[in-house]
Design an enzyme around this catalytic site. Structure first.
Site, PDB file in Angstrom:
ATOM      1  N   PHE A 153       1.677   1.963   7.923  1.00 30.11           N
ATOM      2  CA  PHE A 153       3.055   2.040   7.439  1.00 30.11           C
ATOM      3  C   PHE A 153       3.113   3.085   6.332  1.00 30.11           C
ATOM      4  O   PHE A 153       2.087   3.518   5.803  1.00 30.11           O
ATOM      5  CB  PHE A 153       3.522   0.691   6.903  1.00 30.11           C
ATOM      6  N   SER A 154       4.324   3.467   5.936  1.00 28.09           N
ATOM      7  CA  SER A 154       4.417   4.432   4.840  1.00 28.09           C
ATOM      8  C   SER A 154       3.767   3.879   3.576  1.00 28.09           C
ATOM      9  O   SER A 154       3.148   4.624   2.818  1.00 28.09           O
ATOM     10  CB  SER A 154       5.873   4.822   4.581  1.00 28.09           C
ATOM     11  N   GLU A 155       3.908   2.567   3.335  1.00 29.50           N
ATOM     12  CA  GLU A 155       3.203   1.920   2.225  1.00 29.50           C
ATOM     13  C   GLU A 155       2.814   0.492   2.588  1.00 29.50           C
ATOM     14  O   GLU A 155       3.483  -0.158   3.399  1.00 29.50           O
ATOM     15  CB  GLU A 155       4.042   1.874   0.943  1.00 29.50           C
ATOM     16  N   SER A 156       1.727   0.040   1.967  1.00 29.42           N
ATOM     17  CA  SER A 156       1.318  -1.368   1.969  1.00 29.42           C
ATOM     18  C   SER A 156       1.057  -1.765   0.523  1.00 29.42           C
ATOM     19  O   SER A 156       0.661  -0.936  -0.297  1.00 29.42           O
ATOM     20  CB  SER A 156       0.044  -1.584   2.791  1.00 29.42           C
ATOM     21  N   HIS A 179      10.799   1.015  -2.124  1.00 32.88           N
ATOM     22  CA  HIS A 179      10.866  -0.025  -1.101  1.00 32.88           C
ATOM     23  C   HIS A 179       9.679  -0.984  -1.168  1.00 32.88           C
ATOM     24  O   HIS A 179       9.848  -2.186  -0.920  1.00 32.88           O
ATOM     25  CB  HIS A 179      11.069   0.604   0.300  1.00 32.88           C
TER      26      HIS A 179
END
Length: 305
Positions: free
Chosen positions: A45-48, A77
């Site tokens: 994902f774009s971030e975790s 987000h």
């Protein structure tokens, strides 16, 4: 074998499979930073985020944020989504219709406000630091070419400029919605825009929107050497966007008190980021971003090592 439970959420949306994806690991104890980075790459994902015990007074939890390539000191987000997930799992106690909490990020303490109704969290706000305005990008021909546009597609009076509330972005106002939709940035062009200055990405936007509920239409392109990734919802940019719009008068001061930025439309992951700009008429006194979150799944990652 170690097992780490995660909750998957879509952030800045009221429906599943829209907004920005996020994996929240509810207890990151026992993981090194290198292991967290490896897991974030696996999730893709774009971030975790990885939740840990707080290390500063007054904070509810420490939150480490990883892209697939590196750790971030703050991001929008992931902060909003992590607060929502923690509250929904009973790990961030709610007290009444609105509950304030502090999360410890890489930049330090960050305030979040959770709103609940009928016993469920419905909305999360994140406070931003004061904005810092950086360099104005004067070479409009070079910038337009990097975005796959013509010079006439850039806003005629408001300048491209770096602004940050913890993570710098190059804000590029465009003349129309059609110009935003037409953007086709090149990786070499974006990477080569600056020497010695490294904004996270190019944030292009217009005051023309696809939804009557929104006042800004935006896209964010990450600056890196390979393919140019696009982000469906960029909370870290939404706060400084409010400060930029105030400085250059692109929205009325009354509208800026609370407005909506739509993003991710071109990616088929539409997002709505609510933005509040507190001001005394002559200066910005506070910035907040907020939105809804939908939990779409959960599971475990196994670490055999």
């Amino acid at each position: 074998m170690r097992r780490y439970r995660f909750v998957q959420a879509d952030v800045f949306t009221s429906r599943p499979f829209a907004g920005n994806q996020l994996a929240v690991f509810l207890d990151g104890r026992g993981l090194t930073g290198e292991e967290m980075q490896a897991i974030a790459l696996e999730m893709n994902f774009s971030e975790s985020t990885f939740v840990l015990p707080a290390e500063i007074p007054g904070a509810a939890r420490r939150v480490r944020i990883f892209t697939t390539a590196r750790e971030l000191p703050m991001a929008g987000h992931p902060t909003v989504g992590t607060a929502f997930v923690l509250a929904s799992q009973g790990l961030l106690p709610m007290a009444g219709a609105r509950t304030d909490a502090i999360l410890q990020l890489g930049i330090g303490p960050v305030k979040v406000t959770l709103e609940q109704r009928d016993g469920r969290v419905r909305f999360v706000w994140m406070s931003h630091r004061s904005s810092e305005f950086g360099e104005v990008f004067a070479d409009r021909t070079r910038l337009a070419a990097a975005l796959g546009l013509e010079v006439g597609d850039l806003h005629p009076t408001c300048p491209p400029q770096v602004v940050s509330t913890g993570t710098p972005f190059l804000f590029v106002p465009l003349a129309s919605l059609a110009a935003v939709q037409r953007c086709a940035p090149s990786a070499p062009g974006l990477v080569g825009l600056y020497d010695g200055v490294d904004p996270e990405g190019a944030y292009v936007f217009s005051t023309e929107t696809t939804s009557p509920d929104a006042q800004i239409h935006a896209r964010m392109f990450v600056r890196q050497k390979g393919a140019v990734p696009e982000d469906p919802a960029t909370g870290a940019a939404a706060g400084p966007l409010g400060a930029y719009l105030f400085r250059y008068g692109m929205l009325s001061k009354e509208t800026l008190r609370r407005f909506v930025c739509e993003q991710g439309v071109e990616m088929r992951r539409p997002s709505q980021i609510h933005i509040e700009v507190d001001h005394d008429g002559s200066a910005v006194t506070g910035l907040r971003i907020g939105g809804q979150v939908v939990i779409v799944g959960e599971g475990e990652i196994f670490w055999d090592g």
